[in-house]
Write an enzyme that holds these catalytic residues in place. Sequence first.
Site, PDB file in Angstrom:
ATOM      1  N   PRO A 157       0.818  -1.225   0.000  1.00  0.00           N
ATOM      2  CA  PRO A 157       0.000   0.000   0.000  1.00  0.00           C
ATOM      3  C   PRO A 157       0.846   1.267   0.000  1.00  0.00           C
ATOM      4  O   PRO A 157       0.518   2.241  -0.681  1.00  0.00           O
ATOM      5  CB  PRO A 157      -0.812  -0.120   1.302  1.00  0.00           C
ATOM      6  CG  PRO A 157      -0.872  -1.590   1.567  1.00  0.00           C
ATOM      7  CD  PRO A 157       0.451  -2.127   1.120  1.00  0.00           C
ATOM      8  N   TYR A 158       1.954   1.255   0.734  1.00  0.00           N
ATOM      9  CA  TYR A 158       2.834   2.417   0.810  1.00  0.00           C
ATOM     10  C   TYR A 158       3.429   2.734  -0.561  1.00  0.00           C
ATOM     11  O   TYR A 158       3.384   3.883  -1.030  1.00  0.00           O
ATOM     12  CB  TYR A 158       3.950   2.132   1.820  1.00  0.00           C
ATOM     13  CG  TYR A 158       5.064   3.145   1.839  1.00  0.00           C
ATOM     14  CD1 TYR A 158       4.921   4.357   2.513  1.00  0.00           C
ATOM     15  CD2 TYR A 158       6.273   2.896   1.193  1.00  0.00           C
ATOM     16  CE1 TYR A 158       5.946   5.292   2.535  1.00  0.00           C
ATOM     17  CE2 TYR A 158       7.307   3.819   1.216  1.00  0.00           C
ATOM     18  CZ  TYR A 158       7.138   5.013   1.887  1.00  0.00           C
ATOM     19  OH  TYR A 158       8.160   5.928   1.903  1.00  0.00           O
TER      20      TYR A 158
END
Length: 215
Positions: free
Chosen positions: A127-128
Amino acid sequence: MKVLVVGANGQIGRHMVQRLAKDEHHQVKAMIRKQEQADFFTHLGAETVIADLETEDDIFRATEGVDTVVFTAGSGGHTGADKTILVDLEGAFKTIEAAEKHNIKRFIMVSALHSDTPKNWKEGMEPYYTVKKRADERLRNSSLYYTILRPGWLTNEKPSGKIEASLHLGKDGSISRENVADIVVQSLGMEETFKQTIELIDGDTAIQEALSTIK
C-alpha cells in the site's frame, strides 16, 4: 526564494528547515500540525504555519505566498493503509493542486526508491509503494517544474555529502536523512533536476556533481 516545507516536523523535514534557515538566499516556511511543534522552528528563525494535510483549505492557506513547495510528509511506516492514503496520497494531491492554483512553479517531492517497480516492493509495504507511485504520477502530470527524489532506505548516519544519483539505479541501497535534506536544498534551483525522477543512495560523488550529471 521562499520555500514551504510540508512535513517540516519529520526527520528529513527538520534537517531541511535547519539548512534553509541558515541560507541567506532563501526564506523558509515550516508547515506543522500542532502549535507545540512551533518553538523548534521559530528558534531557527523560520516562519511556521499550522495546517492539516487532510484539509484542503489548510493546505491552500499554507501554500500562499511561497515560491517553492517541498513535500516530505509521510504517515510513517507503522500506520495503516487508510492513514497512508490520507496523508501520502490525498495530502500530496491537495498540495500539488494548491501549488497550481497559486501559480507556484517549483515543487520537490521526497518519494521512495522502487516506487515504479512492484517486483522490488517489500512484503507488507505494497500500500505504501502504491500510494507513492500514484502521488509521483500526479506530480509528473502537473504543470509544475517538479523534481521527484526517490531515496533508498533512510538512515541517521552523519551526512557524507556524497551520493549516487540516477534516473534508474537498478539496485538497493541506503542514504542518510541529512544527505537527503542537503540534496533538496542543492536541487532547488538546479535546472538539471527539473522534471526528473531521481533515485538516490549514498555513494562516492559530491551531491552537486551527481545531480549535474544525472543519467
